[in-house]
Structures are given as C-alpha cells and as structure tokens.
Design an enzyme around this catalytic site. Structure first.
Site, short mmCIF file in Angstrom:
data_model
loop_
_atom_site.label_atom_id
_atom_site.label_comp_id
_atom_site.label_asym_id
_atom_site.label_seq_id
_atom_site.Cartn_x
_atom_site.Cartn_y
_atom_site.Cartn_z
N LYS A 179 0.88 -1.17 0.00
CA LYS A 179 0.00 0.00 0.00
C LYS A 179 0.92 1.22 0.00
O LYS A 179 1.42 1.65 1.04
CB LYS A 179 -0.88 -0.02 1.25
CG LYS A 179 -2.21 0.71 1.12
CD LYS A 179 -2.13 2.17 0.75
CE LYS A 179 -1.79 3.09 1.89
NZ LYS A 179 -1.53 4.48 1.44
N GLY A 232 6.80 6.02 7.92
CA GLY A 232 5.95 7.21 7.85
C GLY A 232 6.06 7.99 9.14
O GLY A 232 7.07 7.87 9.86
N SER A 233 5.04 8.75 9.45
CA SER A 233 5.12 9.62 10.62
C SER A 233 4.98 8.81 11.91
O SER A 233 4.40 7.72 11.93
CB SER A 233 4.02 10.68 10.54
OG SER A 233 2.77 10.04 10.58
N GLY A 237 2.57 5.61 12.86
CA GLY A 237 3.25 4.41 13.36
C GLY A 237 2.69 3.96 14.71
O GLY A 237 2.55 2.76 14.98
N GLU A 254 9.55 2.60 10.95
CA GLU A 254 10.58 3.63 10.70
C GLU A 254 9.84 4.96 10.63
O GLU A 254 9.02 5.16 9.73
CB GLU A 254 11.30 3.38 9.37
CG GLU A 254 12.20 2.17 9.38
CD GLU A 254 13.38 2.32 10.33
OE1 GLU A 254 13.74 3.45 10.69
OE2 GLU A 254 13.91 1.27 10.73
N CYS A 288 13.33 12.08 6.28
CA CYS A 288 13.33 11.70 7.70
C CYS A 288 14.66 12.08 8.33
O CYS A 288 14.74 12.34 9.52
CB CYS A 288 13.07 10.21 7.84
SG CYS A 288 14.13 9.23 6.80
N GLU A 389 8.91 17.55 14.54
CA GLU A 389 9.27 17.40 13.12
C GLU A 389 8.41 18.34 12.27
O GLU A 389 7.18 18.27 12.31
CB GLU A 389 9.05 15.95 12.69
CG GLU A 389 9.56 15.69 11.27
CD GLU A 389 9.35 14.24 10.82
OE1 GLU A 389 8.24 13.72 10.98
OE2 GLU A 389 10.32 13.65 10.30
#
Ligand code: NAD
Length: 511
Positions: A179, A232-233, A237, A254, A288, A389
């Site tokens: 996905k 992803g963020s 996560g 991650e 990232c 972030e």
C-alpha cells in the site's frame, strides 16, 4: 468521489490489473503545478485488501518453495530493468513528488543498489552451525520465509523506501502486499510493472492503492498478513503499532526525525556550509534524516549563520523537472500550511526569521506548493520548533558553548534518527560517535546520505528497534528455525547428561 479520467490506474490483485471493489478513485497531481493531473488511482477498501490477501497466500505457497538463489535472480533482473528505466522513473517521480531530478535519479539508484544486494543475498541467507553441548549431536539454524508481508510506505522516497522493504521480503520468500503513499501512486505502479517484467510470479506481489485509514488500516488488521513494515510519521506508526500489538504481528516501524548538525569552532566551515545546505534544503526538507536543527558553537555562530543565509537566499526554486532547479515544492498544501504554522510558532517562541519565512512570488510559483528556504535563529532548546518534526525547508539554529552542551541539545528530543558533527578534533569526533543518541551519526558529512548495504534506522520515537537496509533487513523478513540432529543412538538430555562430558567426569554408567 472523483470520476476516473479516460484511463484510470488499477490495482494489481491475483496477477491482474483490476478496478477497486469500492469503484472509487483519487486524483494525483503535480505539486509544482496543480493544474497537471497525472491520473486517477484506486481508492481501495477492505474488500480489495481481502482479495489481495487471498491471492498473496497462494503466491506465498509457491514462492516460499522457490530456491533462494532463483529468487535472487529475479531481483537481479529487477535491478537490470531499473537501470534501463531509470530516467523514465525519475521523471515520473519528480512529476508526482516534486523533488529535483538529481534526487529522483538517486532515489531510483538506491532501488538498483538494493536489488543487486538482494540478488547476492540469495546465495547467502546464512544460518549458523554451532557445537552442541552433547557428543554426536549437531545444532544449527536456518531461515524460513514468514508469510504475507504488508508494506506501507511514505511519499518522500517513492522508490527507495519501498525497495528497502519489498526486495528483502521477496528474497526471503515472502509474498508482498504493498500500500504505497497516496501522494506517489504512479511510481508504485511503475515499480510493480518492473517486478512483473522481471519474472516475479504474478500472485507474489499485490499492489493496493488507496489512503491510509482505509486501505492501509485494512492491511494492518488482516489476520493473514503476518508481517507489517511501515515507514511514515510517528503518529501513524503509533496507531499501527497498537493494532499489531493486539494481533501479535511482526512489525517494523521507521518514523520521524528531528536531526541536528553540530558545527564546532574548529570545523572546516566551507565544508559544513555545503553539508548544511544539502541536509536542510535537499528534498525541500522532506527527509526523515533532514537537518532540521543546526547546533552552532558560539565562536562561529554569527559568521556561519551569515554564510548559510547568503547561500540559502540564492538557492534556485522551481519545478524539480527543470534541470537548473535546486529546490522543488512541498508535497501538498497541508504540508506547506504545516511549515507556515511552525514558522509562526517559532517567532512566538522567541526565534527570528533571518531568511525565507514566506512563499516565493512570480514565475508560476502560485501554481505549486513552494516555500522559501528558511533559517530561524535564536531557537531555544525545548521549544516546539526545536522539538517537533516540521518536514519542510526550515532550519532552526541553536547556539551552544561546548561539545557537551551540543550533545545534550542533540539528545534532548523525542526522536533519534540521524546526527552530524563537523570538527577537526579526533577526540571530539569519537566522543560524539559514542554519545549522540541516534541510529546514525555522520562525521564531517550532513545528516543525510544512507547507503543501501548498511543498516538504517533510529532510536527512541523514530523506530521500534528494527533496521532496514543491508544485512539487517534479512533478519526481519525471515524466521530463524533451530534444528538439532542427534546421531548418538541414545537419549541425551540437554543440561542433564552434560555432566558426564566434562573433563575428569567418571565414565558414563552402561545403560
Ligand atoms: P504518513 O504517516 O502520513 O503516511 C505514511 C503511509 O502510511 C502512507 O502510505 C499512508 O497512506 C499510510 N497511513 C496513514 N494512516 C494510516 C493508517 N491509519 N493505517 C495504515 N496506514 C496509514 O507519512 P508521510 O507524510 O507519507 O511521510 C512523512 C513521514 O515519514 C515523516 O514523519 C518522515 O520522517 C517519515 N519517514 C521516515 C523514514 C525513516 O526511515 N525513519 C523514511 C522516510 C519517511
């Protein structure tokens, strides 16, 4: 719902390109020019994931029995095809994601490197043979495939990050359901074309396009998807982690970063300047590993800030497809709004904008999601702009008086992906290598620049302990099976019958 354009893209399920069961599609537009409609892609749902899983279970049954060296040959052909289609893929990626061609070519190159690495791993996938504590007994391990791996990926590395997951998962004998990010569905479509052309059996990979809370969540929740690999963020996560915890799934996360570059007073400032420009403004700050904090020693602070601002002001903004462009747009409007919100927040927290801090005007900039490279000075440790972030071209500058203070500031954030130190002092470099609390540290190089054959990942809220890249990924995508072979012809009890094998022990009584 958006009506499909003349040739809407499809999912790949059970070896065929198919329309989504939902009948719904979403638009994919160029972030440098929102009038440029790239295509409409399936907005898949639970039923699409169910069908994909049914097929992947069948694919796994055959692929897991294919010898690993043969699986490796398919990955080698994937590498060859990516080499052949590199320019086409890079251009498609720039069109839908915005980063400059130099970087999207690098993104494809990372996929090529990862494919060739996977090829060689097909003739390794080492287990271990170790001595048994008992005579006439062998002890060894080997790796088994796990099952169906669900792969969920972000927008910023449309090919490299998926290849870090999909290629080792396949090499280890798993089937994959992917996905991809709804912001970069075209690159995903093209990569799956490459996998099929390389000879991957059709049911071994499934492509389910769609948005996270629908297709993504359905994949995470499906009981027959036994492995989830997510990049992803941190917020997403955390949601995925909660579900996987309940379902006892193997999970690699991650996630976000708040990476810092430390520049000491003995550093080569010209070298550090090139590093910080690349680290902070490459990929428009949407990495990232982006350098989002610059921790500067007080003795070089004013001079270096001036050097950075002068160069940042001269960076050429524009569509990533124009060869002269040095920085492209942000991915979409919400991303630009987020950057604007943080810059305003930074000002309220006492920081000053030395350059940037606004949208560029003219030259068709109003057609895309552009924002100027921005430098914030006077940022205080602990403020939100220093801790959170931002994921945009914003560099927060923090002044310190010593290496100890720099390391403390670096470490005092919730994330721990990457860090960098510029110094000519070897003692300082080795201290920082040990004490910077991140998964990756660069000495005299910026916070970005991972190589495909080394492990990649972060500590604290950046990850959950797994690593991508290099050999580490192969541990994640395989089960370790342990085998004992006893050829003594009698029952030998571990921990109990070992006494008689010790030096000086009396001979064993006859049975
Ligand atoms: P995101 O979290 O918004 O989306 C990532 C993926 O998750 C997308 O495919 C999305 O559709 C999917 N998703 C969203 N909600 C979901 C849900 N509820 N269930 C299942 N899937 C869901 O992230 P993004 O904006 O695409 O990417 C930027 C983020 O990724 C940044 O935080 C960045 O630091 C991080 N990132 C981390 C690394 C790393 O290796 N640590 C690498 C690249 C990007």
């Amino acid at each position: 719902m958006v009506l499909p354009v003349s040739a809407p893209f499809k999912n790949l399920v059970a070896g065929a390109w198919v329309e989504p069961a939902t009948g719904e599609y979403f638009e994919n537009r160029n972030p440098a020019d929102r009038t440029d409609l790239i295509g409409c892609f399936p907005k898949s749902g639970v039923e699409d994931v169910r069908r994909a899983t049914e097929s992947a279970v069948r694919g796994f049954a055959t692929w897991s029995r294919t010898p690993a060296p043969v699986r490796g040959q398919v990955l080698q052909r994937v590498g060859d095809l990516l080499v052949r289609r590199k320019e086409e893929l890079a251009r498609a990626m720039t069109r839908e994601m915005g980063k400059v061609l130099l970087e999207t070519r690098g993104d494809v190159q990372e996929g090529i490197d990862t494919a060739y690495y996977a090829h060689t791993e097909g003739r390794q996938l080492f287990g271990r043979t170790v001595p048994s504590e008992l005579p006439h007994k062998w002890a060894m391990t080997y790796r088994r495939p796990i099952g169906v791996a669900g792969v969920i990926t972000p927008f910023n590395f449309p090919l490299a990050v998926p290849s870090w997951k999909i290629f080792p998962a396949l090499l280890c004998g798993n089937a994959v359901i992917w996905k991809p990010s709804e912001d970069v569905p075209l690159t995903a479509h093209l990569l799956v074309e490459v996998l099929l052309e390389a000879g991957l059996p059709p049911e071994v990979v499934q492509l389910v396009q769609g948005v996270g809370p629908e297709a993504g969540q359905a994949l995470v929740e499906h009981p027959q998807v036994s492995v989830i690999s997510f990049t992803g963020s941190t917020a997403t996560g955390a949601r995925i982690g909660a579900i996987c915890g309940k379902l006892h799934k193997r999970l690699a996360l991650e996630m976000g970063g708040k990476n810092a570059m430390i520049v000491m007073d003995d550093a080569d400032l010209e070298l550090a300047l090139e590093g910080v420009l690349w680290g902070a403004f490459g990929t428009t700050g949407q990495r990232c590993t982006a350098t989002s904090r610059l921790i500067l020693h007080g003795r070089v602070h004013d001079r270096f800030v001036q050097m950075v601002c002068e160069r940042a002001e001269r960076l050429r903004l524009g569509p990533g497809a124009d060869e002269g462009t040095e920085m492209g747009p942000l991915i979409h409007e919400p991303a630009r709004r987020k950057v604007e919100t943080y810059v305003e927040l930074g000002k309220r927290e006492g920081a000053s904008v030395l350059t940037g801090g606004e949208r560029p005007v003219g030259k068709g900039f109003d057609r895309g999601w552009f924002y100027k490279p921005t430098v914030l000075v006077g940022v205080k440790p602990g403020t939100r702009v220093e801790q959170e972030e931002i994921f945009g071209p914003v560099l927060a500058v923090i002044k310190v008086d010593s290496l100890d203070e720099a390391i403390a500031v670096n470490n005092d954030v919730p994330y721990g992906l990457s860090s960098a130190l510029y110094t000519r002092n070897v003692d300082a470099a080795f201290r920082a290598m040990a004490d910077l609390d991140t998964g990756i540290t660069y000495i005299n190089a910026p916070t970005i620049g991972a190589e495909a054959h080394l492990p990649f990942g972060g500590v604290k809220q950046t990850g959950n302990g797994h690593r991508e890249g290099g050999w580490a990924a192969y541990d994640f995508y395989s089960e370790t099976k342990v085998i004992y072979v006893d050829f003594s012809g009698k029952l030998q009890r571990a921990q109990i019958d070992t006494a008689q094998t010790r030096p000086g022990a009396p001979p064993a009584a006859p049975r």
